[in-house]
Design a protein around this motif. Structure first.
Motif, short mmCIF file in Angstrom:
data_model
loop_
_atom_site.label_atom_id
_atom_site.label_comp_id
_atom_site.label_asym_id
_atom_site.label_seq_id
_atom_site.Cartn_x
_atom_site.Cartn_y
_atom_site.Cartn_z
N PHE A 72 0.80 -1.22 0.00
CA PHE A 72 0.00 0.00 0.00
C PHE A 72 0.83 1.27 0.00
O PHE A 72 0.27 2.36 -0.06
CB PHE A 72 -0.93 0.01 1.21
N LEU B 43 -10.71 -4.58 -2.68
CA LEU B 43 -10.21 -5.03 -1.38
C LEU B 43 -11.29 -5.82 -0.64
O LEU B 43 -10.98 -6.81 0.04
CB LEU B 43 -9.76 -3.83 -0.55
N GLN C 50 -0.81 -2.82 6.13
CA GLN C 50 -1.59 -4.04 5.98
C GLN C 50 -2.38 -4.34 7.25
O GLN C 50 -3.53 -4.79 7.19
CB GLN C 50 -0.67 -5.21 5.64
N TRP D 291 -5.42 -1.98 7.46
CA TRP D 291 -6.39 -2.36 6.43
C TRP D 291 -7.14 -3.63 6.82
O TRP D 291 -8.36 -3.73 6.69
CB TRP D 291 -5.68 -2.58 5.09
N ASP E 172 -9.63 -3.00 9.56
CA ASP E 172 -10.78 -2.30 8.99
C ASP E 172 -11.68 -3.26 8.22
O ASP E 172 -12.91 -3.17 8.29
CB ASP E 172 -10.29 -1.18 8.07
N TRP F 182 -6.73 4.15 8.42
CA TRP F 182 -6.80 3.60 7.06
C TRP F 182 -7.63 4.51 6.14
O TRP F 182 -7.21 4.80 5.02
CB TRP F 182 -7.39 2.19 7.08
N ARG G 219 -6.43 6.61 2.78
CA ARG G 219 -7.10 6.43 1.48
C ARG G 219 -7.61 7.75 0.90
O ARG G 219 -7.94 7.82 -0.28
CB ARG G 219 -8.31 5.50 1.63
#
Length: 330
Positions: A30, A41, A101, A104, A107, A158, A162
């Protein structure tokens, strides 16, 4: 019953260490390039879909062989696969790629209470990549139960990463992130990869120029000599692309990169790698001026890269030095 371990590619040896019944190693990077869209995802963590290609589903990255009763797992989501296990341990080291990671994954799993109840975070303050299975088996690694507060924080970080602008992510550096002791240093490393206010380059690019100026002309030295203190944000492959960007711009900062690289498709890894091995790098006059903070790389070269969800271009150049500086709108 041994736990299920969720980890990064740094933790591949955990299967051989005997610490887990099953290990799943996630491979998303990422910190480089455009982030996969949210629906991709979600599909990665969900049940396998007919349209998905190999490598686009969590079940493709199970390390080793599964017992017969678990072999038919493609139709399951990751959360469903976790349910038979008494404990699901998260092993992610301190590098930004691992910490991204981790947040993510938390989440993505937070909507399944049954799986969340099993989650435990291992505080891995070691280098998993170079450890042997025997060493991993003996490690005493602190463990913490994941609570709703952990999930909320991970999701907040996260979603900020983004976002189409880095302001929210930068603002989180002032928040208490102590639930994830290795997260804040990783976030600072990521922020420092934004273009500098004086040079237009991120911290890793500047470190590459410093090393070449110090006489490290062979790319193998730059990629593999850990004693050089090269930052751990990007992989060896991504470092190659950074070097190509410094050498092939309109006004290059580096010279000596094998010119054949311009015509090699990046998917042809071995030819690309061989061309780098043949290269002998040195700074151009412009590169020396950038290194001395007398020139701005971005004023002489096109910028087109991603930082999290932010598309960095010459017209949208967020900078950091050491505060966040928004683009100057024309």
């Amino acid at each position: 019953m041994k736990p299920l371990i969720l980890t990064s590619l740094h933790g591949l040896q955990l299967k051989e260490s005997g610490r887990a019944k099953t290990v799943i190693a996630f491979c998303f990077k990422f910190a480089w390039g455009q982030l996969p869209p949210p629906d991709k995802l979600d599909e990665y963590l969900g049940p396998h879909l007919p349209k998905q290609e190999r490598g686009d589903h969590w079940s493709c990255f199970i390390v080793g062989r599964l017992p017969p009763e678990q072999k038919d797992c493609q139709h399951l989501s990751l959360a469903e696969f976790c349910r038979p296990y008494k404990s699901v341990e998260l092993w992610f080291d301190s590098e930004p790629v691992d910490q991204l990671q981790l947040i993510w994954l938390l989440d993505g799993l937070r909507s399944d209470p049954e799986t969340v109840a099993k989650l435990k975070l291992r505080l891995v303050s070691y280098d998993m990549l170079t450890a042997t299975p025997e060493q991993l088996a003996k490690w005493r690694v602190p463990v913490f139960k994941i609570t709703p507060a952990y999930l909320e924080l991970a999701s907040t970080v996260w979603q900020a990463y983004r976002a189409s602008m880095p302001e929210a992510f930068f603002g989180l550096l002032r928040r208490d992130l102590s639930r994830f002791p290795m997260l804040q240093p990783a976030m600072i490393d990521l922020v420092e990869e934004l273009p500098s206010a004086s040079t237009g380059l991120g911290a890793t690019e500047m470190r590459l120029l410093e090393l070449v100026a110090a006489g490290y002309a062979h790319t193998n030295d730059l990629f593999y000599l850990r004693s050089l203190g090269l930052r751990g944000v990007f992989s060896d492959w991504e470092l190659r692309l950074l070097i190509a960007g410094l050498a092939h711009g309109r006004t290059p900062a580096l010279m000596g990169l094998d010119d054949e690289i311009r015509g090699i498709c990046q998917e042809n890894y071995y030819r690309f790698d061989d061309a780098f091995r043949r290269s002998r790098l040195s700074l151009t006059d412009f590169g020396r001026a950038v290194l001395a903070h007398e020139e701005d790389f971005s004023r002489h070269n096109p910028i087109d890269r991603w930082w999290g969800g932010t598309h960095l271009t010459n017209d949208n150049l967020w900078r950091y030095d050491p505060v966040l500086i928004p683009p100057v709108r024309q």
